[in-house]
Design a protein around this motif. Structure first.
Motif, PDB file in Angstrom:
ATOM      1  N   THR A  50       6.597   1.288   3.952  1.00 50.19           N
ATOM      2  CA  THR A  50       5.367   2.033   3.707  1.00 50.19           C
ATOM      3  C   THR A  50       5.180   3.122   4.760  1.00 50.19           C
ATOM      4  O   THR A  50       5.458   2.906   5.938  1.00 50.19           O
TER       5      THR A  50
ATOM      6  N   PRO B  44       0.823  -1.214   0.000  1.00 50.63           N
ATOM      7  CA  PRO B  44       0.000   0.000   0.000  1.00 50.63           C
ATOM      8  C   PRO B  44       0.857   1.264   0.000  1.00 50.63           C
ATOM      9  O   PRO B  44       2.026   1.235   0.398  1.00 50.63           O
ATOM     10  N   ASP B  45       0.265   2.364  -0.444  1.00 50.09           N
ATOM     11  CA  ASP B  45       0.957   3.649  -0.406  1.00 50.09           C
ATOM     12  C   ASP B  45       0.999   4.217   1.008  1.00 50.09           C
ATOM     13  O   ASP B  45       1.921   4.938   1.372  1.00 50.09           O
TER      14      ASP B  45
END
Length: 110
Positions: free
Chosen positions: A41, A17-18
């Motif tokens: 992340t 995920p960002d």
């Protein structure tokens, strides 16, 4: 906890995920403290209840609650971004961690 940490770390690495948004509450605090430093992340920490509330002390005991508070302060300090529910909580966390927070999600009545 070791199984949960391995599972969460595996999930984060597979999804990439960002940003990870997590609420610092109860068992999530030591889990996040174990996992988040291992990932590349960015993470956002939402703090809606202080880990040292009376209910936590009654359930977990003073020693464990103090440990959770210390872990939460470290996570808060190292998060890419953070949010709290009030200016008073932001000021308390600034005094505890040295980190400013200007994101308020008012979700309760003070």
């Amino acid at each position: 906890m070791p199984y949960a940490a391995r599972h969460l770390l595996s999930f984060i690495r597979s999804v990439e995920p960002d940003l990870i948004f997590f609420m610092a509450r109860g068992w999530m605090i030591p889990l996040a403290h174990r996992v988040m430093p291992q990932v590349k992340t960015h993470w956002h920490m939402a703090l809606y209840d202080m880990p040292d509330t009376e209910g936590m002390v009654q359930r977990l005991g003073r020693r464990r609650t103090d440990r959770f508070m210390g872990l939460a302060e470290t996570l808060y300090r190292n998060a890419s971004s953070r949010s709290v529910i009030s200016p008073a909580m932001a000021e308390d966390m600034r005094l505890r961690t040295g980190v400013e927070c200007s994101n308020f999600f008012r979700c309760s009545v003070e």
